[in-house]
Design a protein around this motif. Structure first.
Motif, mmCIF file in Angstrom:
data_model
loop_
_atom_site.group_PDB
_atom_site.id
_atom_site.type_symbol
_atom_site.label_atom_id
_atom_site.label_comp_id
_atom_site.label_asym_id
_atom_site.label_seq_id
_atom_site.Cartn_x
_atom_site.Cartn_y
_atom_site.Cartn_z
ATOM 1 N N ASN B 155 0.301 -59.388 -17.610
ATOM 2 C CA ASN B 155 -0.999 -58.937 -17.100
ATOM 3 C C ASN B 155 -2.105 -58.939 -18.142
ATOM 4 O OD1 ASN B 155 -0.302 -58.711 -14.474
ATOM 5 N ND2 ASN B 155 0.287 -56.566 -14.624
ATOM 6 N N GLY B 156 -1.894 -59.626 -19.241
ATOM 7 C CA GLY B 156 -2.946 -59.731 -20.236
ATOM 8 C C GLY B 156 -2.826 -58.622 -21.264
ATOM 9 N N ASN B 157 -3.253 -58.930 -22.481
ATOM 10 C CA ASN B 157 -3.109 -57.978 -23.568
ATOM 11 C C ASN B 157 -4.405 -57.771 -24.312
ATOM 12 O OD1 ASN B 157 -0.231 -57.055 -23.790
ATOM 13 N ND2 ASN B 157 0.072 -59.252 -23.587
ATOM 14 N N GLN B 158 -5.515 -58.044 -23.659
ATOM 15 C CA GLN B 158 -6.789 -57.902 -24.336
ATOM 16 C C GLN B 158 -7.298 -56.470 -24.216
ATOM 17 O OE1 GLN B 158 -8.253 -60.795 -26.125
ATOM 18 N NE2 GLN B 158 -6.049 -60.676 -25.924
ATOM 19 N N PRO B 159 -7.835 -55.913 -25.317
ATOM 20 C CA PRO B 159 -8.314 -54.532 -25.258
ATOM 21 C C PRO B 159 -9.561 -54.405 -24.385
ATOM 22 C CG PRO B 159 -8.909 -55.544 -27.351
ATOM 23 C CD PRO B 159 -8.040 -56.530 -26.637
ATOM 24 N N LEU B 160 -9.849 -53.173 -24.044
ATOM 25 C CA LEU B 160 -11.039 -52.875 -23.259
ATOM 26 C C LEU B 160 -12.242 -52.789 -24.199
ATOM 27 C CD1 LEU B 160 -12.278 -51.878 -20.535
ATOM 28 C CD2 LEU B 160 -11.709 -49.566 -21.294
ATOM 29 N N PHE B 161 -13.343 -53.394 -23.823
ATOM 30 C CA PHE B 161 -14.571 -53.298 -24.608
ATOM 31 C C PHE B 161 -15.498 -52.270 -23.976
ATOM 32 C CE2 PHE B 161 -15.016 -56.691 -27.839
ATOM 33 C CZ PHE B 161 -13.733 -57.170 -27.749
ATOM 34 N N VAL B 162 -15.988 -51.377 -24.813
ATOM 35 C CA VAL B 162 -16.855 -50.314 -24.315
ATOM 36 C C VAL B 162 -18.105 -50.272 -25.182
ATOM 37 C CG1 VAL B 162 -17.051 -47.837 -23.990
ATOM 38 C CG2 VAL B 162 -14.885 -48.972 -23.517
ATOM 39 N N ILE B 163 -19.252 -50.415 -24.547
ATOM 40 C CA ILE B 163 -20.507 -50.339 -25.294
ATOM 41 C C ILE B 163 -21.218 -49.048 -24.920
ATOM 42 C CG2 ILE B 163 -22.755 -51.404 -25.681
ATOM 43 C CD1 ILE B 163 -21.572 -54.067 -25.239
ATOM 44 N N VAL B 166 -19.841 -47.336 -21.967
ATOM 45 C CA VAL B 166 -19.735 -48.042 -20.694
ATOM 46 C C VAL B 166 -18.868 -49.290 -20.867
ATOM 47 C CG1 VAL B 166 -21.020 -49.227 -18.885
ATOM 48 C CG2 VAL B 166 -22.010 -47.227 -20.024
ATOM 49 N N PRO B 167 -17.800 -49.432 -20.087
ATOM 50 C CA PRO B 167 -16.941 -50.614 -20.224
ATOM 51 C C PRO B 167 -17.681 -51.894 -19.840
ATOM 52 C CG PRO B 167 -15.951 -48.976 -18.757
ATOM 53 C CD PRO B 167 -17.330 -48.515 -19.058
ATOM 54 N N ILE B 168 -17.411 -52.952 -20.575
ATOM 55 C CA ILE B 168 -17.948 -54.247 -20.185
ATOM 56 C C ILE B 168 -16.807 -55.253 -20.109
ATOM 57 C CG2 ILE B 168 -20.213 -53.839 -21.231
ATOM 58 C CD1 ILE B 168 -18.983 -56.219 -23.205
ATOM 59 N N ASP B 169 -17.083 -56.346 -19.445
ATOM 60 C CA ASP B 169 -16.046 -57.342 -19.201
ATOM 61 C C ASP B 169 -15.888 -58.267 -20.406
ATOM 62 O OD1 ASP B 169 -14.279 -58.776 -17.300
ATOM 63 O OD2 ASP B 169 -15.683 -60.398 -17.687
ATOM 64 N N ASN B 170 -14.630 -58.559 -20.744
ATOM 65 C CA ASN B 170 -14.360 -59.536 -21.814
ATOM 66 C C ASN B 170 -13.300 -60.523 -21.352
ATOM 67 O OD1 ASN B 170 -14.247 -60.818 -24.357
ATOM 68 N ND2 ASN B 170 -12.498 -59.562 -24.950
ATOM 69 N N THR B 171 -13.376 -60.945 -20.103
ATOM 70 C CA THR B 171 -12.348 -61.829 -19.566
ATOM 71 C C THR B 171 -12.668 -63.281 -19.897
ATOM 72 O OG1 THR B 171 -12.245 -60.286 -17.753
ATOM 73 C CG2 THR B 171 -11.082 -62.353 -17.455
ATOM 74 N N GLN B 172 -11.628 -64.024 -20.185
ATOM 75 C CA GLN B 172 -11.815 -65.475 -20.282
ATOM 76 C C GLN B 172 -11.589 -66.021 -18.886
ATOM 77 O OE1 GLN B 172 -8.939 -67.665 -22.605
ATOM 78 N NE2 GLN B 172 -10.196 -69.494 -22.662
ATOM 79 N N ARG B 173 -12.655 -66.400 -18.220
ATOM 80 C CA ARG B 173 -12.522 -66.888 -16.849
ATOM 81 C C ARG B 173 -12.394 -68.407 -16.875
ATOM 82 N NH1 ARG B 173 -12.651 -62.672 -13.875
ATOM 83 N NH2 ARG B 173 -13.835 -60.867 -14.603
ATOM 84 N N SER B 185 -15.230 -69.600 -23.131
ATOM 85 C CA SER B 185 -15.027 -68.441 -24.006
ATOM 86 C C SER B 185 -14.816 -67.177 -23.185
ATOM 87 C CB SER B 185 -16.242 -68.255 -24.902
ATOM 88 O OG SER B 185 -17.333 -67.805 -24.139
ATOM 89 N N ASN B 186 -14.328 -66.132 -23.853
ATOM 90 C CA ASN B 186 -14.313 -64.821 -23.205
ATOM 91 C C ASN B 186 -15.749 -64.312 -23.151
ATOM 92 O OD1 ASN B 186 -12.959 -65.259 -25.664
ATOM 93 N ND2 ASN B 186 -11.708 -63.460 -25.419
#
Lengths: 452, 1024
Positions: B155-163, B166-173, B185-186
């Motif tokens: 299910n993916g191992n990328q951490p959550l980005f929070v600015i 507030v969480p923001i998306d960092n998905t590589q689509r 890119s992500n």
């Protein structure tokens, strides 16, 4: 509101149920695509209809197949075509014709799989949703018995008053009479397949159908799937092969020699002329010294244009297949009073007719193909071999059953000179269904009906 | 008897009074704090006594009272992080010393020092416990970040980005095949590093629990710059840089033998077994081009890649304006980063505009607003992987005798393509100029916040944040492209939308002089939605017009909506005792839309504690060790499922044999459906990761040297993944809760100042080291292996394998005897492969670390950062190709004499005894190398991924105040910067950091990936 939160988890992208009539076309196309494509390919090399002239299929031509080779085909036939057909049967209790259509199609594919792989999951197969994710394997003969029972059941089920899948039935257009003929003809071929391992069962089964007057395929009743446009990604699998890798394969010199020996006029249909204007084959196994033209391509006859059009059909069962069974039954003396020569000639003529080639004097006495009572079985099976060009699965079945023609194994083969006797079980089964696939060696262990 | 002592505390740097300084009579509970003017007053005993002054962000200071009644003190800023204030969960500030878990904070300087416009890769080598990989050197390449080892199987191992909370998306689509074509890119690449004030990496579940289930892989907390503390002045900062990129490592090719086989020259022969270069005259493969001679001299030139790739450039300019007074602050910035890639005609541009403002209102309200608009745009992203439009694939089959300079002329007057030779390859200039894959992402993210202060230290905060983007891509294939002569195109659009709302009460209170209490109680509502429409056309009619009005055949389209909602209630309570003991509890309960309706709720708690021993027991403190903190924690974090996995579904019919085009429905106009391949599971439960850690922070010589050490242990269980099942069941996968993966590891962070002289010379060191042992402990039932993803090769795949670290490279390896010697076949002279596939090598490194040295003297500073990784492997199919095709340097050996592979021959006597003798079979060089199975022999492409890289260098000069005072500038700083300038790794062909799968989990594979880059340039920064 927290209870409602899961409401948005209803899938907006895909349906959770689909009417049966929309499942049939996918099942028909998916299975037939493999029958005419991936499963056809290896077999056509092994029976030496084709030979490789490039890297793409070299390993297959040298019998270097692994548990990965047929992974796609196995997975998409079981977890695609067969599963969809089972769903039609399960969800169409009120629609007997739907069930009959699906049942006959399913029997056909199961026989195809049993012929190629031997023992296969059958009784416990297609039951994943109910929780069986490691189905046991049934013996090939048991699969055969049940297929015949299923075909009988389907024939009984057909109900003239009831609805049929028509528009979506891509091979019979909802013609239930044709479906019954198809079912009986599958039985005929299946019984004949047992000729060597259990001649009594084969004789009884074939005779019963022929004597009962049960409807079987007649002239013009070819059961086949016609493919479509490349741009719509509907094209014939051999067209796709030709379109993408045209120079990687051509005619085997074994096949060309057999046609030449018989002065066979079908050569111009089954093959194209090479760059020198001749019909030529190359040895199987892709040896290094193949003749090359100026642009670095091997000089060889490529397979006939009739097979590689976008819309070329893939036959499942043809009228001439049925005639060949009849002729064989006569030659074997199973049918009292049958005229073996006449049936031989009818079978060969039907095979010519399929391609629209005039039979001419081909069968006249003095010609190499003329009926010879002393050599009739060999002759018939050689004709059968020619008639199944580019229908590798059935050609491989008939060659394994009869051993005719005798083939010299491909050069550079990896098996020490043995042509594989079956397709290897696939990785997805060996890994995920441990203990159930029987341990077999594809070079030593024939399938049950193959005793030659 | 007692007396009163008073005084004023001011800052050593600016002389301003400091309010709120804690003044304590040493060894007692007696204390006071300074008022707004920095004044304090304290009752002390008649004689003696020592006052201890402490304040967050300042160095602790002790002052003997003696007989004085007035003790004025100047406090110095603390540069060490131990005393820092950190932004923790929810954007709430806490003292670092009160935390019971490891955190590492990076300030803006550390992030932007090397003028890297990609925030994600600018963290490389700097954070302990974190591994960051840059997947390619192409513009817009993806970056993968893993915090404390992978926890999830599929299910993916990328951490959550929070600015700013507030969480923001960092998905590589990516809708198109990651193995070939353009790689995107992500979306975290949208962040402008110049806007960042600091970053904190929260590593374990305890640290992350307040972010809920999405924090299972760690949290990257980003605090953006604001106008706070501007003291009524407006300041303008301008930052400009230019950097140049080149390929870090070209594969080392042999330069003695030409293209061909059997010693015969053949420029289109795909292999390097041709004749020796002797300047002989040969047929010119470029004869298709006008004016080219029929024959040329056969010589070794630059390899194809060197001729084709170019120097990339990046211009980065940003300007920001900030200002504020006590009760208002604002900051605006605008930035533009424009890059041209090392691949000709490829580029990416990022433009950002941001506003952040806040105000403190008289009636106890405060408000804050921030908004960022980002436009990330690319005219062309280069293709890679195995496709006939990939110049990287072509490079695997092209020797050093080809001159591609005429190829720049790629189009004939009639619109056909000018290519050389066999017509198998496309002209790479044709591809990059005509077959463009473009991208445009418009993004707005930001938040509004309203706080109400009930009393000092008690505030209610409502915060709503959004992240919205539209990401549109278009891929074009021109008419007359080899393997796609009819042309084609696709359009792919993602609309992403996240709405995150929090309402929480924040308490931070001292109770008496001994106790402090801080805590948070809140609710969170998170809604995410991503909508994708992908459509494609199989052929176009009029060249160069990529529109559905101009297509031949029917377009195909798919659309997808993915919607989920998570509602959470959370709380946190931190109790402090005398500023030296803290205990912290967190708890959270989530309700998820993706779980079964009757079981959609899950609870997870954590507890952590810390003790500052040197303050609790002052006698511990000695001349060497001046600070000692011990900490520990235990925590859990749950995770929900992906949307829509509970039920089985149907899809449009179709089939694909993996080789050619396959079949799509409708078929000859007839609609067809098929049951999907996955069995849904209606009774899923949440995944859960449980972890504990212990750690210590030790300061020596007044924090001149500090060591932060952590040991952690985490277990991720009940994983939700798709188990492959026997296709004879009618399906190929079933979604299940199963599996257990563990990570145990050590993180060390050493910070120190070895030299600091009165003359102003200073040498700082920061070193980090991480070792993570990952193990797949359980899969599903008796399952031994689970495919993580298709590796794109028939015989080599990326697998989670029982008892092995995740993932492993899986395939067939060489047979070895008990002594470890490779067994050589006596018929071919080649190593013998094992019969069965199995795990061959692990991907994750044994350890990784970074070392930064900083030297400064009178405004000049030099910073050097190395990153090291030891162990781990990469399967490089490129390397296999270089070898098998006779281009690799090592294939030069034995061209005349033949090759004897270093191994043993196996012989089995009739009695069944096995003996091994040194292999002495001499094999012709060409047949030796070309007999290897390109995709079947895993070891042929196996590369030790250990490396040392010079990640960053910067040499800068800041103008001194004495000069600046005569100018309008507040500061001027110029620097020369470099990144990845040097690489040392065991193989001479590729940078082992590259990956063909970007940020995805099937790591450890490389095939025709665009090489990574080194870059250098200049940076100018000034404020006024």
């Amino acid at each position: 509101c927290l209870e409602d939160i899961t409401e948005i988890n209803e899938n907006p992208n895909n349906p959770e149920a689909v009417p049966s009539n929309f499942l049939l076309p996918s099942a028909q196309v998916q299975g037939t695509y493999y029958l005419g494509g991936e499963l056809n390919r290896a077999a056509s090399f092994w029976v030496q209809h084709w030979a490789t002239t490039g890297g793409q299929y070299q390993r297959i031509d040298r019998y270097d197949v692994t548990d990965a080779t047929f992974n796609n085909a196995w997975a998409q036939i079981y977890a695609g075509a067969l599963n969809d057909l089972q769903i039609i049967i399960d969800q169409s209790e009120e629609l007997p014709n739907y069930r009959a259509q699906a049942r006959i199609m399913k029997a056909y594919y199961f026989q195809m799989m049993a012929d190629l792989f031997g023992d296969i999951p059958y009784t416990e197969a297609l039951n994943g949703v109910a929780g069986n994710i490691t189905p046991a394997y049934d013996e090939q003969r048991d699969v055969y018995s049940d297929i015949i029972a299923e075909l009988d059941l389907a024939i009984d089920e057909v109900d003239e008053e009831s609805a049929v899948i028509a528009t979506e039935d891509l091979i019979a257009g909802g013609d239930m009479a044709l479906w019954i003929k198809f079912a009986n003809s599958i039985k005929l071929v299946a019984y004949m397949r047992l000729s060597e391992v259990d001649e009594n069962a084969a004789r009884d089964g074939v005779s019963a159908i022929l004597n009962s007057g049960a409807p079987i395929l007649e002239s013009g009743d070819d059961v086949e799937l016609i493919f479509g446009s490349r741009l719509e990604t509907n094209a014939n699998p051999l067209f796709q092969q030709e379109f993408n890798r045209a120079t990687d394969y051509g005619a085997s010199d074994t096949f060309v020699a057999i046609l030449e020996d018989l002065n066979d006029p079908r050569v111009g249909t089954l093959l194209r002329r090479d760059v020198n204007g001749d019909y030529s084959g190359v040895p199987n196994g892709n040896p290094t010294n193949l003749p090359q033209d100026g642009s670095g391509n091997t000089i060889v006859s490529r397979i006939g244009t009739v097979f590689v059009q976008e819309t070329s059909p893939v036959p499942l069962l043809t009228y001439y297949d049925v005639k060949f069974v009849e002729a064989e039954a006569a030659i074997r003396g199973w049918v009292n009073g049958a005229n073996a020569q006449q049936l031989y000639e009818e079978a060969v003529t039907a095979a010519f007719d399929y391609y629209g080639v005039a039979v001419g004097n081909y069968l006249d006495s003095g010609q190499p193909a003329a009926y010879d009572a002393n050599n009739a079985y060999d002759q018939l099976m050689t004709q059968r071999y020619i008639s199944l060009f580019a229908r590798g699965v059935e050609a491989y079945n008939e060659w394994r059953r009869s051993g005719i023609p005798a083939l010299t194994p491909a050069q550079n083969n990896i098996s020490g000179g043995i042509i594989p006797l079956r397709y290897p079980y696939v990785n997805a089964e060996l890994t995920n269904n441990p203990g159930n696939p029987p341990a077999v060696n594809i070079f030593n262990d024939p399938v049950e009906w193959d005793v030659n | 008897q007692s007396r009163t002592v008073s005084g004023k505390v001011t800052g050593a740097d600016d002389g301003e009074p400091i309010p709120g300084v804690n003044v304590l009579l040493k060894g007692t509970g007696t204390g006071a704090s300074t008022d707004i003017e920095g004044n304090y007053k304290l009752t002390v005993p008649e004689e003696g006594g020592v006052l201890v002054f402490s304040f967050i962000g300042m160095k602790k200071k002790e002052e003997a009272i003696g007989s004085r009644s007035v003790v004025d003190v100047q406090m110095e800023l603390s540069v060490e992080q131990l005393q820092e204030v950190l932004v923790t969960g929810l954007g709430v500030e806490r003292q670092a010393k009160s935390l019971g878990y490891a955190t590492q904070n990076l300030d803006s300087d550390e992030i932007t020092k090397a003028a890297n416009t990609n925030l994600l890769s600018s963290l490389q080598g700097k954070v302990s416990g974190v591994q960051i990989n840059n997947s390619t050197g192409a513009v817009g390449g993806a970056t993968r970040i893993v915090v404390r080892g992978p926890t999830s199987l599929t299910n993916g191992n990328q951490p959550l980005f929070v600015i700013d909370g507030v969480p923001i998306d960092n998905t590589q689509r990516q809708s198109t095949d990651l193995r070939s074509g353009a790689s995107f890119s992500n979306s975290g690449a949208d962040i402008n590093p110049d806007d960042i004030a600091s970053m904190t990496v929260l590593k374990g579940p305890s640290a992350a629990a307040l972010y809920g289930s999405r924090a299972a892989n760690g949290v990257i907390l980003i605090t953006t710059k604001s106008g706070k503390g501007a003291k009524g002045k407006t300041s303008i900062t301008v930052n400009s840089s230019v950097t140049f990129d080149n390929v870090l490592r070209y594969p080392e090719f042999q330069r003695t033998y030409a293209t061909g086989s059997g010693g015969v020259y053949n420029p289109t022969g795909f292999s390097g077994w041709g004749p020796k270069f002797e300047g002989q005259t040969v047929y010119n493969p470029n004869d298709e081009w006008e004016g080219q001679p029929d024959s040329v001299a056969l010589t070794a030139k630059d390899q194809f890649l060197k001729q084709f790739l170019q120097t990339g450039t990046t211009f980065n300019n940003s300007i920001s304006v900030s200002g504020g007074k006590e009760d208002t602050h604002y900051r605006m910035s605008f930035s533009n980063a424009t890059s041209e890639g090392i691949v000709p005609s490829t580029d990416v541009t990022r433009t950002t505009a941001t506003l952040k403002a806040g105000t403190q209102l008289a009636n106890n309200f405060r408000s804050e607003i921030s908004a960022t608009y980002t436009l990330t745009q690319s005219g062309n992203i280069p293709p890679a992987g195995q496709t006939q439009t990939s110049f990287m694939w072509q490079a695997l089959y092209t020797g050093v005798d080809l001159d591609i300079s005429p190829w720049k002329d790629y189009e004939a007057p009639d619109g056909t393509q000018l290519e050389y030779g066999s017509g198998f390859w496309n002209n790479p200039y044709w591809v990059v100029n005509k077959n463009r894959t473009s991208q445009r992402r418009d993004r707005v993210n930001g938040k509004v916040l309203l706080g109400y202060k009930f009393a000092e230290g008690i505030e209610l905060i409502a915060r709503v944040g959004t992240d919205v983007y539209v990401d549109a891509r278009k891929g074009r294939t021109a008419i007359n492209t080899v393997a796609n002569v009819d042309g084609a195109f696709y359009e792919d659009q993602f609309v992403y939308n996240q709405l995150n709302s929090d309402l929480f009460l924040n308490v931070d209170k001292e109770i008496g002089s001994d106790f402090s209490i801080s805590g948070v109680l809140g609710i969170n509502d998170n809604r995410r939605r991503v909508q994708n429409v992908f459509s494609s056309a199989p052929a176009i009619v009029v060249p160069d017009l990529y529109n559905y009005s101009n297509i031949d055949g029917q377009p195909t389209a798919t659309n997808n909506l993915n919607e989920r909602r998570l509602f959470g209630v959370y709380g946190n309570l931190n109790l402090g005792f005398r500023n030296w003991a803290y205990i912290d509890f967190t708890a959270r309960n989530d309700w998820s839309s993706t779980l079964p309706a009757d079981a959609n709720t899950f609870f997870y708690p954590s507890v952590s504690g810390s003790v500052i021993l040197t303050e609790a027991i002052p006698s511990l403190e000695n001349d060497y060790m001046t600070y000692l903190k011990l900490r520990g924690n235990w925590g859990q974090v749950g995770n929900d499922a992906n949307p829509y996995v509970l039920s089985s579904v149907y899809g449009q019919g179709g089939t694909f044999d993996g080789l050619f085009n396959g079949i799509n429905f409708p078929f000859n106009g007839v609609t067809g459906f098929s049951a999907g391949n996955r069995i849904g599971t209606p009774d899923l439960i949440p995944e859960i990761t449980t972890s504990w850690e212990i750690g210590a922070e030790i300061g020596f010589w007044n924090d001149r040297l500090t060591l932060d050490a952590t040991y952690f242990d985490s277990q991720s269980s009940n994983q939700i993944f798709n188990v492959n099942i026997a296709p004879s069941s009618g399906y190929t996968t079933v979604t299940r809760n199963a599996g257990l993966m563990t990570n145990k590891g050590i993180e060390l962070l050493l910070t120190g100042t070895p030299i600091r002289t009165k003359s102003g010379f200073r040498w700082d060191i920061q070193a980090n080291w991480t070792k993570v042992d990952n193990k797949v402990e359980e899969l599903f039932g008796d399952l031994e292996q689970l495919n993580v993803g298709r590796a794109g090769f028939t015989s080599v795949s990326s697998v989670a394998y029982l008892g092995q670290p995740y993932p492993v490279i899986y395939g067939r390896s060489w047979r070895r005897n008990d002594a470890g010697e490779v067994i050589v076949s006596q018929s071919t002279g080649l190593p013998v492969l094992t019969n069965e596939q199995g795990p061959v090598a692990k991907v994750i490194p044994d350890w990784n670390g970074g070392l930064r040295n900083n030297f400064s003297y009178k405004g000049i500073d030099l910073s050097i950062l190395f990153e090291m990784r030891k162990g781990g492997n990469l399967y490089s199919s490129s390397v296999s190709h270089y070898r098998v095709n006779g281009f690799a340097k090592e294939t030069e050996l034995g061209r005349e004499s033949g090759i004897v592979f270093n191994g043993v021959a196996e012989s089995i006597s009739t009695e069944g005894d096995t003996t091994y003798t040194k292999n002495s079979l001499v094999v012709d060089n060409e047949s030796f190398w070309s007999s290897f199975s390109l995709f079947g022999d895993t070891e042929l492409g196996l590369v030790d991924a250990s490396f040392i890289k010079l990640r960053e260098v910067s040499l800068g000069y800041g103008l001194p105040k004495s000069i600046l005072d005569k100018t309008p500038f507040g500061s001027v700083y110029v620097s020369a910067v470099g990144r990845n300038l040097w690489l040392s790794t065991p193989n001479p062909y590729i940078d082992p950091e590259v990956s063909m799968f970007g940020a995805a989990d099937n790591q450890g594979y490389e095939y025709a990936t665009i090489p990574s880059t080194k870059s250098w340039g200049f940076n100018l920064k000034f404020t006024f």
